[in-house]
Design a protein around this motif. Structure first.
Motif, PDB file in Angstrom:
ATOM      1  N   LEU A 379       0.834  -1.204   0.000  1.00  0.00           N
ATOM      2  CA  LEU A 379       0.000   0.000   0.000  1.00  0.00           C
ATOM      3  C   LEU A 379       0.870   1.256   0.000  1.00  0.00           C
ATOM      4  CD1 LEU A 379      -3.207   0.642   2.053  1.00  0.00           C
ATOM      5  CD2 LEU A 379      -1.416   2.377   1.989  1.00  0.00           C
ATOM      6  N   LEU A 380       1.900   1.238   0.828  1.00  0.00           N
ATOM      7  CA  LEU A 380       2.785   2.403   0.911  1.00  0.00           C
ATOM      8  C   LEU A 380       3.501   2.627  -0.414  1.00  0.00           C
ATOM      9  CD1 LEU A 380       3.663   4.503   3.002  1.00  0.00           C
ATOM     10  CD2 LEU A 380       5.564   3.014   3.607  1.00  0.00           C
ATOM     11  N   ALA A 381       3.910   1.552  -1.056  1.00  0.00           N
ATOM     12  CA  ALA A 381       4.601   1.659  -2.347  1.00  0.00           C
ATOM     13  C   ALA A 381       3.670   2.251  -3.405  1.00  0.00           C
ATOM     14  CB  ALA A 381       5.115   0.296  -2.785  1.00  0.00           C
ATOM     15  N   ARG A 382       2.426   1.784  -3.423  1.00  0.00           N
ATOM     16  CA  ARG A 382       1.449   2.340  -4.393  1.00  0.00           C
ATOM     17  C   ARG A 382       1.198   3.813  -4.135  1.00  0.00           C
ATOM     18  NH1 ARG A 382      -1.332  -2.478  -3.186  1.00  0.00           N
ATOM     19  NH2 ARG A 382      -2.800  -1.300  -1.880  1.00  0.00           N
ATOM     20  N   LYS A 385       4.205   5.783  -5.292  1.00  0.00           N
ATOM     21  CA  LYS A 385       4.257   5.793  -6.752  1.00  0.00           C
ATOM     22  C   LYS A 385       3.241   6.766  -7.325  1.00  0.00           C
ATOM     23  CE  LYS A 385       4.365   2.623 -10.690  1.00  0.00           C
ATOM     24  NZ  LYS A 385       4.252   1.199 -11.118  1.00  0.00           N
ATOM     25  N   LYS A 386       2.064   6.807  -6.697  1.00  0.00           N
ATOM     26  CA  LYS A 386       1.023   7.733  -7.142  1.00  0.00           C
ATOM     27  C   LYS A 386       1.471   9.183  -6.952  1.00  0.00           C
ATOM     28  CE  LYS A 386      -2.710   7.915  -4.685  1.00  0.00           C
ATOM     29  NZ  LYS A 386      -4.004   7.535  -4.059  1.00  0.00           N
ATOM     30  N   LEU A 387       2.306   9.400  -5.930  1.00  0.00           N
ATOM     31  CA  LEU A 387       2.817  10.742  -5.677  1.00  0.00           C
ATOM     32  C   LEU A 387       4.040  11.071  -6.528  1.00  0.00           C
ATOM     33  CD1 LEU A 387       2.535  10.822  -1.773  1.00  0.00           C
ATOM     34  CD2 LEU A 387       1.031  11.956  -3.417  1.00  0.00           C
ATOM     35  N   GLY A 388       4.510  10.042  -7.276  1.00  0.00           N
ATOM     36  CA  GLY A 388       5.667  10.259  -8.148  1.00  0.00           C
ATOM     37  C   GLY A 388       6.986  10.182  -7.426  1.00  0.00           C
ATOM     38  N   VAL A 389       6.977   9.587  -6.228  1.00  0.00           N
ATOM     39  CA  VAL A 389       8.218   9.477  -5.467  1.00  0.00           C
ATOM     40  C   VAL A 389       8.787   8.079  -5.698  1.00  0.00           C
ATOM     41  CG1 VAL A 389       9.274   9.882  -3.205  1.00  0.00           C
ATOM     42  CG2 VAL A 389       7.056  10.906  -3.749  1.00  0.00           C
ATOM     43  N   VAL A 390       9.486   7.918  -6.826  1.00  0.00           N
ATOM     44  CA  VAL A 390       9.952   6.596  -7.244  1.00  0.00           C
ATOM     45  C   VAL A 390      11.040   6.069  -6.329  1.00  0.00           C
ATOM     46  CG1 VAL A 390      10.975   5.281  -9.121  1.00  0.00           C
ATOM     47  CG2 VAL A 390       9.386   7.155  -9.618  1.00  0.00           C
ATOM     48  N   LEU A 395      12.942   2.037  -2.082  1.00  0.00           N
ATOM     49  CA  LEU A 395      13.432   1.858  -0.715  1.00  0.00           C
ATOM     50  C   LEU A 395      12.485   0.984   0.099  1.00  0.00           C
ATOM     51  CD1 LEU A 395      15.480   2.591   1.470  1.00  0.00           C
ATOM     52  CD2 LEU A 395      14.105   4.639   1.978  1.00  0.00           C
ATOM     53  N   VAL A 396      11.198   1.241  -0.026  1.00  0.00           N
ATOM     54  CA  VAL A 396      10.198   0.459   0.711  1.00  0.00           C
ATOM     55  C   VAL A 396      10.258  -1.002   0.306  1.00  0.00           C
ATOM     56  CG1 VAL A 396       7.717   0.060   1.007  1.00  0.00           C
ATOM     57  CG2 VAL A 396       8.637   2.385   1.147  1.00  0.00           C
ATOM     58  N   LEU A 397      10.312  -1.249  -0.999  1.00  0.00           N
ATOM     59  CA  LEU A 397      10.335  -2.624  -1.492  1.00  0.00           C
ATOM     60  C   LEU A 397      11.623  -3.330  -1.071  1.00  0.00           C
ATOM     61  CD1 LEU A 397       8.825  -2.181  -5.063  1.00  0.00           C
ATOM     62  CD2 LEU A 397       7.699  -3.043  -3.015  1.00  0.00           C
ATOM     63  N   ARG A 398      12.741  -2.594  -1.072  1.00  0.00           N
ATOM     64  CA  ARG A 398      14.019  -3.177  -0.681  1.00  0.00           C
ATOM     65  C   ARG A 398      14.007  -3.539   0.811  1.00  0.00           C
ATOM     66  NH1 ARG A 398      16.942   0.204  -2.936  1.00  0.00           N
ATOM     67  NH2 ARG A 398      17.420   1.644  -1.199  1.00  0.00           N
ATOM     68  N   ASP A 399      13.449  -2.634   1.626  1.00  0.00           N
ATOM     69  CA  ASP A 399      13.362  -2.912   3.073  1.00  0.00           C
ATOM     70  C   ASP A 399      12.459  -4.115   3.326  1.00  0.00           C
ATOM     71  OD1 ASP A 399      15.032  -0.849   3.624  1.00  0.00           O
ATOM     72  OD2 ASP A 399      13.436   0.587   4.156  1.00  0.00           O
ATOM     73  N   TYR A 400      11.362  -4.213   2.583  1.00  0.00           N
ATOM     74  CA  TYR A 400      10.435  -5.326   2.769  1.00  0.00           C
ATOM     75  C   TYR A 400      11.116  -6.649   2.406  1.00  0.00           C
ATOM     76  CZ  TYR A 400       6.582  -8.539   2.000  1.00  0.00           C
ATOM     77  OH  TYR A 400       5.762  -9.638   2.032  1.00  0.00           O
ATOM     78  N   ALA A 401      11.854  -6.637   1.292  1.00  0.00           N
ATOM     79  CA  ALA A 401      12.561  -7.845   0.877  1.00  0.00           C
ATOM     80  C   ALA A 401      13.605  -8.234   1.912  1.00  0.00           C
ATOM     81  CB  ALA A 401      13.220  -7.627  -0.493  1.00  0.00           C
TER      82      ALA A 401
END
Length: 406
Positions: A379-382, A385-390, A395-401
């Motif tokens: 949810l945070l990643a979406r 992304k919607k805010l354009g903060v790629v 970073l979020v996805l890397r921390d989750y992994a």
């Protein structure tokens, strides 16, 4: 000791009668809605079985050459699977029970019907109730496909000394598999033999009808309990409340909950949770809050799942600030939020477009050692992304992994 067939229905109009003579006993089969019933007969000498299970679906006369079960000693000409099953029988099981279990494991219809197998066992081994129970226990443990058939036949055995609890157990087992017709057939047979339904049996029936989604029969059975004047307990109330929950009649379920409280009887945790979940999914925040309060009064300690259901009710009702308060109260009393609760909170902040507040909460959670799960991270990643903060998305996805690895 042999078998006695007694107290049998004769309510079918002009029944189609099949007769089969076994020794000097004449057995009459009456077909009623696909269920076999037996007429009481006088048997001279040794009593023998000659019937189909209660759940039989067709009238089949026994051939004269199959009037005896061919009890052949189990030898080496059996399958590997059968050998392994026999070796796994309990070492302490007495020999006469093992003998029957071996025959059941290696059973084939060509040898004769199961009822004739049991006749042969009774005639040669003279079992007592404890022996029947040992066999049934082992069949149940093995989840053997012939468990129910043997259990039903046991009920008619004189040496089994059937009581109402035996019928209750079979009905309850059928109910767990949603086999309502078979359960009702056993109930009908029980009544025909003069047994009356007590509180335990009626409670089992309410539970069965509730699970099957048959509200009318559940209500009728529950009302029968009231008329009999038996003490309604936690299980009987809980089963009826669950029937109302499944039927979507939450107000009636809650009314029963209040009736229980007045009698100082409190439902189980799962009953409260089911009613709370139903209110939550329908967006009834007032109903959800009432149940949430009631479960605490009953001594049920809320966990993250229960708190999440309350939060969801407020969100669906559009009461976003109340959902945030529920989250804060949960943390204040020391309940660690699960991934669902964090996701619900982020949903509130995303709806309000309050990114700064969301980040503050996430920092607090990280400081307390709470790690984001899959749903909250996605949810945070979406949102980012919607805010354009790629960059933040990566970073979020890397921390989750990284959390998954550790």
């Amino acid at each position: 000791m042999g078998f006695v067939v007694s107290d049998v229905f004769s309510c079918s109009t002009q029944p189609y009668v099949l007769t089969n003579t076994i020794g000097r006993a004449r057995i009459r089969h009456y077909s009623l809605k696909g269920v076999f019933f037996l007429q009481k007969v006088n048997i001279f000498g040794c009593c023998e079985l000659g019937f189909k299970p209660l759940s039989a679906e067709s009238d089949v006369a026994l051939d004269s050459d199959k009037s005896r079960y061919k009890w052949v000693k189990i030898g080496s000409d059996i399958t590997e699977e059968q050998k392994k099953a026999i070796l796994k029988l309990p070492p302490k099981m007495i020999n006469r029970c093992k003998a029957l279990m071996q025959q059941i494991i290696c059973y084939s219809p060509e040898k004769g019907s199961l009822s004739l197998l049991l006749e042969a066992w009774v005639k040669s081994m003279k079992p007592e109730r404890a022996d029947w129970l040992a066999v049934l226990k082992e069949l149940d443990r093995l989840n053997h496909p012939m468990y129910f058939e043997v259990a039903e036949l046991c009920l008619l055995a004189e040496s089994f000394e059937a009581n109402v609890r035996d019928y209750t157990k079979i009905i309850h087992s059928y109910a767990k598999q949603n086999r309502l017709n078979e359960a009702e057939s056993v109930l009908l047979c029980m009544k025909s033999r003069g047994f009356t339904c007590d509180q335990v049996m009626l409670t089992a029936l309410v539970h069965m009808y509730s699970k099957a989604g048959n509200l009318k029969l559940a209500e009728d059975t529950f009302e029968e309990m009231r008329l009999l004047g038996v003490q309604l307990d936690k299980r009987s109330f809980g089963s009826m409340i669950m029937a109302y929950v499944r039927a979507g009649k939450l107000d009636q379920g809650e009314a029963l909950l209040k009736e229980m409280e007045e009698q100082e009887i409190y439902a189980g945790r799962e009953v409260y949770k089911a009613l709370l979940r139903a209110y939550s999914m329908s967006g009834d925040s007032k109903g959800a809050q009432r149940v949430f309060d009631a479960l605490q009064l009953a001594g049920v300690i809320p966990d993250a799942t229960i708190c999440g259901l309350l939060m969801n009710a407020y969100i669906m009702a559009g009461q976003l600030s109340e959902a945030c308060i529920a989250f804060e109260n949960m943390r204040r009393v020391g309940i660690e939020p699960n991934d669902k609760c964090i996701t619900l909170l982020l949903t509130v902040y995303e709806t309000e477009n309050n990114l700064s507040r969301a980040l503050d909460v996430l920092i607090d959670l990280e400081r307390d050692g709470v790690v984001l799960g899959r749903e909250a991270s996605e949810l945070l990643a979406r949102w980012f992304k919607k805010l354009g903060v790629v960059g933040e998305v990566e970073l979020v996805l890397r921390d989750y992994a990284s959390n998954l690895v550790h």
